[in-house]
Design a protein around this motif. Structure first.
Motif, PDB file in Angstrom:
ATOM      1  N   LYS A 179      52.735  56.572 -38.309  1.00  0.00           N
ATOM      2  CA  LYS A 179      51.964  56.970 -37.395  1.00  0.00           C
ATOM      3  C   LYS A 179      51.150  56.116 -37.072  1.00  0.00           C
ATOM      4  CE  LYS A 179      51.034  61.327 -39.298  1.00  0.00           C
ATOM      5  NZ  LYS A 179      51.402  62.454 -38.858  1.00  0.00           N
ATOM      6  N   LYS A 202      52.444  53.335 -35.356  1.00  0.00           N
ATOM      7  CA  LYS A 202      52.969  53.079 -33.937  1.00  0.00           C
ATOM      8  C   LYS A 202      52.012  53.683 -33.190  1.00  0.00           C
ATOM      9  CE  LYS A 202      56.847  54.117 -32.443  1.00  0.00           C
ATOM     10  NZ  LYS A 202      57.690  52.772 -32.190  1.00  0.00           N
ATOM     11  N   VAL A 218      50.447  56.531 -32.630  1.00  0.00           N
ATOM     12  CA  VAL A 218      50.079  58.026 -32.452  1.00  0.00           C
ATOM     13  C   VAL A 218      49.751  58.812 -33.846  1.00  0.00           C
ATOM     14  CG1 VAL A 218      52.761  57.855 -31.112  1.00  0.00           C
ATOM     15  CG2 VAL A 218      52.278  58.439 -34.013  1.00  0.00           C
ATOM     16  N   THR A 254      55.995  64.550 -33.844  1.00  0.00           N
ATOM     17  CA  THR A 254      56.466  64.533 -32.995  1.00  0.00           C
ATOM     18  C   THR A 254      57.439  63.580 -31.650  1.00  0.00           C
ATOM     19  OG1 THR A 254      55.029  65.584 -32.055  1.00  0.00           O
ATOM     20  CG2 THR A 254      57.003  66.950 -32.587  1.00  0.00           C
ATOM     21  N   ASP A 255      56.171  62.218 -32.188  1.00  0.00           N
ATOM     22  CA  ASP A 255      55.904  61.055 -31.915  1.00  0.00           C
ATOM     23  C   ASP A 255      56.598  60.375 -31.941  1.00  0.00           C
ATOM     24  OD1 ASP A 255      54.312  61.901 -29.708  1.00  0.00           O
ATOM     25  OD2 ASP A 255      52.338  61.577 -30.522  1.00  0.00           O
ATOM     26  N   SER A 265      59.810  58.453 -33.117  1.00  0.00           N
ATOM     27  CA  SER A 265      61.591  58.353 -33.038  1.00  0.00           C
ATOM     28  C   SER A 265      62.841  57.908 -34.284  1.00  0.00           C
ATOM     29  CB  SER A 265      61.999  56.502 -32.069  1.00  0.00           C
ATOM     30  OG  SER A 265      61.908  55.203 -33.283  1.00  0.00           O
TER      31      SER A 265
END
Length: 871
Positions: free
Chosen positions: A143, A146, A148, A152-153, A155
């Motif tokens: 996370k 990325k 985030v 849920t963020d 891919s």
């Protein structure tokens, strides 16, 4: 056989609710699993194959199929609800081939790989027992890379990459690749769920909740339904009524695009079920009622159907898969004592249950939550943070950051607040030891909240402004110049009714016991047969007991009165005196003090029986030890310090608990009991004169082993009574009896009953003398005895029915035969234990006596015992 979860899944299916197809491996297999060293017989393997075929036939999916794979959940289900204590595996059946079939069949590659990473992470933790933290750390790094914050963020490609990382972690830690054979996965998960029955946290929970280890758990295998298939899918936990307050309002939380573990583990902050709850909390995220109105309306109908069907408040787990509602569990919901009272009384008023059923719905021991002080609303409060009011009540204590420290500090007598980012089932022993629980993450249905409510511990969860650093043992609130830091050992207060976290200790106020509490007590009093008295010797305790509904005093320990600073010198003078004349000189000083003590008690308990135990403890407890104490006695008696020390040395005993105490004091020094008897009767006459309501003294002679001892002491007591009555010009009814606390007294009860008018079973000492175990030293080994099944419970907490109980039954039978109508009761600590009270009801005793704050517990337990005998 099916366990709670399996039985309720079957029942929900039978009344037409949408339940994913599945099957249950019975609790009997749990015991067999351990007996056979973790092996599964061929017969069980064949039945599981049939069960899988059953699920495949209904779903049209095939277990292990690369094109249209069936995925299953493997979950525990004991007879008694044990929230979060045992293991679960979701998404089982995924491997490198079936994940592609799941992606193609669902049309959602991200969902498929999210499910696969969840499965590897959960299976590695539960079945392979690998380091869970390493997987969490890998997820956090993904996370961060990325940029985030939420799962849920991420891919589909992110999840694919994480699956590769996870598989590498498995190979590094386990030494083998992650298992790809779905049948190997299934049997590994079934074995792990059975194995979790003997996990340390499950053992602790069973011990705390009196759940037999022999019961075992069932295993439920069900077709997976998915709450993580996008924005039309969700998962949630709900109660048909508020489990904290008992209000008739739906109560729960849900998460869109999530699986069930996300809600109960507190990994993401969930959203409210109803718009009303969301608005009350001032939350921004839409409620389920707003976000999914059609499914919510269907769920509300299910709530009403289940509550009517089970006639109790239900705790429900559900999943919504692409707009379709599925029910995953229902069970009677854990609730606070306040909620239990309200729900029981409300349901009786609604006609859903009877008054007698309402009495049985409230755990007597849970009333303890209502009988102690709460935070004073007028007291100053330094509020530093606010979370969710997850379990009501308030507590102050020292901050601790891990369960082990909580347990260690509590054993030393400290009040502690367990502070965690989020709790896990492994924290169960620390949660029990703590006075309250505070978490930075998690909602109203998180593990911390559910377990705290079941234990009666105040809990504030989801206090997101807290930065908790468990390893550094500190907690920060706020940022910049306004930030405040708290270290382990600092004192905080939490209010589980408001969600407030306060620095320092906040003053408390006494509870008000009216409303639902009063209503239930009226119903209980209508059906109980056993009288309930209190163990008390101070005016405050006596008044508290009477306010709580005590019908007299069952044990007034006179020795407690002798330890007061103004009296102890006279007591020591009496003990160290070498002649009767010297003892009487000291007793003359004590007489007016004792008379005043008894007068205060009689005034409060006017018109009710008061059982007064004459002086009982070993003399050594009163002897001086310090030089200054000897000097005080020397000044009072005119004797030298050296002479007093010599006398104290002469009184030394090797085993004082079985030495010169109880009636043995009265036999050798009858003037002591004569003074106490005089004080009792003088006080009783004075109170009868002043109030017009005569007290009923019951004079109890302790530690009697023979009828002759009681006969001698009764003559002393009767002589004092007649002398006082002659002086006062009035008489009063009174009884002379004994405390049965020695096995010989129980066996010779027929002879003793010919002299004494009542027996009061002193179950503390009777347990000690019967088992040959010192209550003061037993804590060192009794835990191991209970753990290994030597005793079902600590015999000093719950009566040893087979041993001590049989002696009581023998004494009761022989006592009644010699003196029909003899009054029988118990006055040990067991008088407030519901299981012991049930024994007293069955044995036909007349009353139990408990500490003042346990009087309501005893009243309710006595009612439940009477109803059980009646049924």
């Amino acid at each position: 056989m099916l366990g709670g979860k399996g039985a309720n899944l079957a029942e929900m299916a039978s009344i037409g609710l949408p339940v994913p197809p599945g099957f249950t491996i019975s609790t009997a297999m749990c015991t067999r699993y351990y007996d056979e060293g973790g092996a599964f017989p061929d017969s069980v393997r064949a039945e599981v194959a049939e069960g899988l075929a059953h699920i495949e036939g209904i779903t049209g999916k095939l277990f292990g199929d690369a094109v249209n794979p069936l995925l299953v959940s493997v979950r525990s289900g004991a007879r008694a609800s044990m929230p979060g204590m045992m293991d679960t595996v979701l998404n089982l059946g995924l491997n490198d081939e079936t994940v592609a079939g799941l992606a193609q069949g669902s049309g959602d590659e991200r969902f498929a790989w999210d499910s696969y990473r969840r499965f590897i992470q959960m299976y590695s933790d539960v079945v392979l027992e690998l380091d869970h933290g390493a997987f969490e750390e890998a997820l956090e790094i993904a996370k961060e890379d990325k940029g985030v914050h939420l799962d849920t963020d991420l891919s589909a490609d992110d999840w694919k990459a994480l699956v590769t990382v996870y598989k590498g972690l498995v190979e590094d830690q386990w030494g083998k690749p992650f298992p790809q054979d779905v049948h190997e996965q299934l049997w590994g998960a079934v074995g792990a769920v059975f194995g979790s029955w003997q996990s340390e946290r499950a053992k602790v929970y069973r011990r705390l909740n009196d759940i037999p280890g022999s019961w075992g758990t069932a295993v439920n295998v069900q077709a997976m339904v998915f709450g993580n298939m996008g924005d039309t899918s969700a998962t949630g936990v709900a109660f048909t009524r508020d489990p904290s307050k008992g209000d008739r309002a739906y109560y729960g939380e849900f998460l869109i695009n999530a699986q069930g573990e996300d809600v109960v583990a507190g990994i993401r902050t969930p959203q409210y079920l109803t718009k009303a709850a969301k608005d009350e909390a001032g939350a921004k995220a839409p409620s389920m009622e707003e976000a999914m109105p059609v499914v919510y309306a269907e769920l509300a109908k299910v709530f009403d159907l289940l509550e009517t069907h089970y006639r109790d408040m239900q705790d429900i787990e559900f999943t919504v898969q692409e707009g379709k509602l599925w029910m995953l569990q229902t069970r009677s919901g854990k609730r606070t004592a306040k909620a239990a009272l309200k729900i029981a009384v409300d349901m009786a008023s609604e006609g859903l249950i009877t008054e007698e059923e309402a009495i049985g719905r409230v755990d007597p021991l849970a009333l303890d939550q209502l009988l102690h002080p709460t935070l004073d609303p007028e007291a100053p409060r330094d509020v530093v943070a606010k979370g969710l009011p997850a379990s009501p009540g308030a507590a102050s204590g020292l901050i601790v950051f891990d369960a082990e420290t909580a347990e260690q500090r509590a054993e030393r007598g400290d009040s502690v607040i367990l502070v965690r980012v989020e709790t896990s089932p492994e924290d169960i022993h620390g949660m029990h030891a703590a006075k309250g629980i505070l978490t930075a993450r998690g909602g109203m249905t998180s593990h911390a909240a559910v377990v705290a409510r079941g234990m009666g511990r105040p809990c504030v969860s989801g206090a997101g402004t807290l930065a908790i650093e468990g390893k550094a043992k500190r907690m920060r609130v706020g940022s910049g110049s306004s930030a405040r830091e708290f270290k382990e050992g600092d004192v905080i207060t939490i209010d589980g009714s408001t969600g407030e976290v306060m620095a320092g200790e906040v003053a408390t106020v006494q509870p008000e016991l009216a409303g639902d509490f009063g209503t239930l007590m009226v119903w209980a009093d209508k059906v109980r047969r056993l009288k309930v008295r209190a163990n008390a010797e101070t005016p405050l305790d006596c008044q508290t007991a009477r306010d709580f509904g005590a019908e007299g005093i069952g044990l007034c320990r006179t020795e407690h009165m002798f330890f007061e600073a103004g009296r102890i010198t006279a007591v020591r003078q009496m003990i160290l005196a070498e002649t009767e004349k010297g003892r009487r000189a000291a007793l003359d000083k004590l007489l007016p003090e004792q008379r005043a003590d008894f007068a205060a008690i009689f005034a409060i308990m006017a018109g009710l029986p008061v059982t007064i135990r004459l002086l009982d403890p070993p003399l050594h407890e009163f002897l001086p030890h310090e030089e200054a104490e000897f000097q005080e006695v020397a000044n009072a008696t005119g004797l030298s310090v050296e002479a007093l020390k010599q006398r104290a040395s002469e009184l030394h005993e090797f085993n004082p608990m079985l030495g010169h105490r109880g009636c043995r004091l009265g036999v050798t020094y009858p003037e002591i009991y004569e003074m106490q008897a005089r004080a009792i009767f003088e006080a009783a006459c004075d109170v009868a004169e002043q109030s017009g309501a005569a007290p009923i003294p019951e004079v109890m002679v302790p530690l009697v082993a023979t009828a002759r001892e009681l006969e001698l002491m009764k003559a002393v007591i009767d002589g004092a009574a007649q002398a006082v009555f002659a002086e006062k010009g009035r008489t009063l009814d009174y009884l002379v009896g004994t405390m049965i606390e020695l096995p010989r007294a129980a066996l010779r009860a027929g002879e003793i009953a010919e002299v004494g008018a009542f027996f009061s079973f002193g179950t503390n000492d009777l347990t000690q003398t019967t088992l040959g175990v010192s209550r003061d030293d037993a804590a060192r080994f009794l835990g191991a005895y209970v753990e290994q099944g030597i005793y079902a419970k600590d015999p000093f907490v719950s009566l040893d029915v087979e041993g001590v109980g049989e002696l009581i039954e023998i004494a009761a039978e022989r006592g009644r035969k010699a003196r029909p109508g003899i009054k029988l009761g118990i006055c040990g600590e067991h008088g407030g234990d519901p299981a012991s009270i049930a024994f007293c009801e069955k044995t036909g005793l007349d009353y139990v006596s408990a500490s003042p704050y346990r009087v309501p517990i005893a009243r309710l337990a006595a009612a439940q015992a009477a109803l059980k005998v009646k049924s």
